[in-house]
Design a protein around this motif. Structure first.
Motif: not given
Length: 238
Positions: A27-35, A195-210
């Motif tokens: 999960l940390a690797q996935h977020l690191a590559y993304t950010f 499921i984890l990837i979808v949840v991660l995407a939804l969380v990031l989408d919610g953060v950016f929406a706020l």
């Protein structure tokens, strides 16, 4: 239904904390590559988009470039850059690919944010004696932030999805479990990682929406709130 039960059992299994790639590390690797990829893309695209939006020059080139970049096959780009950079620099190759994919959305959000500003507002700023630099930072940047955040939001979601396929060239991230699950024919692992990837995407989408709502200038918010009650009687009367 049993598939989802098995998938959640796989996610919350104590075994996910051990092995060659523990789940928190993936999960940390996935977020690191993304950010990292989105940050580099933002450093490149935001100044360019602001320059285009402020001066009105180069818009056609930016639109053409964005369209061409969005048409590039994601997996093909990752593999091509992996072959060009070589095995030693596979991480750099993947990040470059993610940056290329993130730039169009951020660039479009940056210059569209400026273009959406009422030109009378900019003209009024010039009329009161503001310099071009002051107009940029005190008028255009604050008013253009919501659309810029929207561009960052779109780019982040695209990169989060694309990082999943980085496993094809030997990188980690949550996509590792999908590729491994396909090879081992472990449906619960494939679905659990998805499921984890979808949840991660939804969380990031919610953060950016706020964040997108938060950066709207208070004056614009107040004007919209004042205009809403005036619009309701007109609708009721019709």
């Amino acid at each position: 239904m049993n598939l989802f039960v098995d998938a959640f059992a796989w996610i919350f299994s104590p075994d996910r904390l051990t092995g060659s790639l523990p789940l928190p590390e993936a999960l940390a690797q996935h977020l690191a590559y993304t950010f990292v990829s989105v940050l580099i893309a933002a450093i490149i695209a935001i100044p360019a988009g602001w320059a285009i939006g402020h001066t009105g020059r180069g818009r056609e080139f930016a639109v053409a470039l964005s369209g061409a970049a969005r048409a590039i096959p994601t997996l093909g780009l990752v593999v091509l850059l992996y072959l060009v950079f070589g095995v030693v620099y596979k991480t750099e190759a993947a990040v470059v690919a993610f940056v290329i994919l993130a730039i169009p959305s951020i660039l479009a959000g940056a210059y569209a944010g400026f273009e959406a500003i009422d030109r009378s507002v900019v003209a009024a700023a010039r009329a009161v004696g503001m310099t071009e630099w002051q107009i940029l930072w005190k008028v255009e940047v604050p008013l253009g932030l919501p659309l810029l955040i929207g561009g960052l939001r779109s780019a982040t979601l695209q990169v989060v999805a694309t990082v999943t396929i980085a496993t094809f060239i030997g990188l980690g991230g949550l996509g590792f479990y999908i590729i491994q699950g396909i090879a081992l024919r472990q449906t619960d692992q494939i679905l659990g990682a998805s499921i984890l990837i979808v949840v991660l995407a939804l969380v990031l989408d919610g953060v950016f929406a706020l964040l997108q709502r938060f950066v709207v200038p208070r004056g614009v918010t107040a004007r919209r709130a004042a205009a809403a009650p005036a619009a309701r009687p007109a609708v009721a009367a019709s």
